[in-house]
Write a protein that holds these residues in place. Structure first.
Motif, mmCIF file in Angstrom:
data_model
loop_
_atom_site.group_PDB
_atom_site.id
_atom_site.type_symbol
_atom_site.label_atom_id
_atom_site.label_comp_id
_atom_site.label_asym_id
_atom_site.label_seq_id
_atom_site.Cartn_x
_atom_site.Cartn_y
_atom_site.Cartn_z
ATOM 1 N N ARG A 138 0.846 -1.198 0.000
ATOM 2 C CA ARG A 138 0.000 0.000 0.000
ATOM 3 C C ARG A 138 0.879 1.246 0.000
ATOM 4 O O ARG A 138 1.675 1.463 0.919
ATOM 5 N N LYS A 170 -7.656 -3.744 2.453
ATOM 6 C CA LYS A 170 -8.750 -3.022 1.802
ATOM 7 C C LYS A 170 -9.227 -3.806 0.590
ATOM 8 O O LYS A 170 -8.561 -4.739 0.126
ATOM 9 N N ASP A 171 -10.380 -3.426 0.080
ATOM 10 C CA ASP A 171 -10.928 -4.108 -1.094
ATOM 11 C C ASP A 171 -9.920 -4.074 -2.235
ATOM 12 O O ASP A 171 -9.368 -3.013 -2.563
ATOM 13 N N GLY A 172 -9.696 -5.229 -2.809
ATOM 14 C CA GLY A 172 -8.798 -5.309 -3.956
ATOM 15 C C GLY A 172 -7.349 -5.564 -3.600
ATOM 16 O O GLY A 172 -6.547 -5.873 -4.490
ATOM 17 N N GLU A 173 -6.980 -5.453 -2.317
ATOM 18 C CA GLU A 173 -5.600 -5.707 -1.913
ATOM 19 C C GLU A 173 -5.364 -7.206 -1.759
ATOM 20 O O GLU A 173 -6.227 -7.931 -1.252
ATOM 21 N N VAL A 174 -4.183 -7.633 -2.168
ATOM 22 C CA VAL A 174 -3.828 -9.049 -2.112
ATOM 23 C C VAL A 174 -2.957 -9.305 -0.883
ATOM 24 O O VAL A 174 -1.897 -8.675 -0.721
#
Length: 310
Positions: A227, A241-245
């Motif tokens: 991030r 968060k949404d979309g984080e791998v």
């Protein structure tokens, strides 16, 4: 870099300058004990405060520290670090005073903008409340000038006014080793005995003195997300968060603080000697590489220090 090259580098790396740094730090620690009535040593359980504590042991002897240890706890500190803090205080027979940001929240002197806001910046309020409550006239901290440009401006004996504020344009000169320790009622000093140390000096000293540290400082597997150029640890306080791998990486912490703003770096370094080698090649300061709270603006640290931060 392979093990053979690492050994060759370490064999050619002098640590004789550490004696001079240690001597200066011991002198400052003794000067604080002599010049002030109610000093305290800020102790988080992190590497810099542990180095300072080692120098204090040499200055006064184990079990004979002339001032208490003070910790400002956000309630979001890594448990490995706070456990280690408590252990070291017991081993030294030192008085450990802990004041909590959560207590300031209960009093209404700290109000979060939203439940997920980092409490790190709010430590200033709790610290100033502890100073008023316990009438401290000097607080010894482990900040170093190489960490961040606002800290590079600060004197070793840093005067704070009656509001607990630092005035960067009104600092007292420090010629030779003459420190102006005069105080008016309500004022206090922040004293930084390892100001002249670098991150490399700290790790060389930890290696030389075999100083025990929390395991977070050494390589370990941890779930993280990428991030804004940082590796953010995945915790209940810092969920992805949404979309984080989410990935499991081999990481270590260069500095430890509030979980909500402290990030590790990818590293295989398992010993202090390994970290010395890594630090030689580092081109970003430890705070620049790991602290989300220093990314908000170029002047974020200076603003916090003016408001009473460490």
């Amino acid at each position: 870099m392979n093990a053979r090259v690492d050994t060759q580098v370490l064999s050619h790396l002098s640590n004789r300058h550490l004696d001079a740094l240690e001597e200066e730090t011991i002198f400052i620690l003794r000067e604080v004990a002599a010049a002030f009535e109610r000093p305290a040593l800020l102790f988080s359980g992190g590497k810099d405060s542990l180095v300072m504590l080692k120098c204090a042991e040499k200055a006064f002897g184990a079990g004979r520290l002339p001032y208490p240890l003070l910790m400002i706890d956000t309630g979001h500190n890594f448990p490995e670090v706070t456990d280690f803090r408590d252990q070291r205080a017991r081993e030294l027979g030192a008085e450990l005073i802990v004041r909590s940001v959560e207590d300031s929240m209960a009093r209404g002197t700290v109000r979060l903008a939203h439940p997920g806001e980092s409490r790190n910046v709010h430590q200033s309020v709790t610290l100033l409340e502890a100073i008023e409550e316990l009438r401290f006239d000097a607080l010894i901290g482990g900040a170093r000038r190489d960490e961040e440009k606002a800290r590079a401006k600060e004197r070793i004996f840093s005067h704070r006014d009656s509001f607990g504020q630092w005035q960067p344009k009104a600092q007292r000169p420090e010629l030779w080793t003459l420190f102006n320790t005069r105080l008016q009622p309500g004022e206090h000093f922040r004293v930084f005995p390892i100001s002249n140390w670098t991150e490399l000096d700290v790790w060389q000293y930890i290696d030389r003195e075999a100083i025990a540290l929390p395991r977070l400082y050494y390589a370990h597997p941890r779930q993280v997300v990428e991030r804004k150029g940082l590796l953010v640890p995945v915790t209940p306080l810092t969920p992805p968060k949404d979309g984080e791998v989410v990935q499991t990486r081999q990481v270590r912490f260069r500095t430890v603080g509030d979980i909500t703003c402290t990030c590790p770096v990818e590293s295989p370094a398992a010993t202090a000697a390994d970290i010395v080698i890594e630090t030689l090649a580092a081109n970003v300061s430890e705070r620049g590489a790991t602290r989300m709270d220093d990314k908000t603006s170029d002047a974020s640290m200076e603003k916090r220090k003016k408001d009473g931060y460490f």
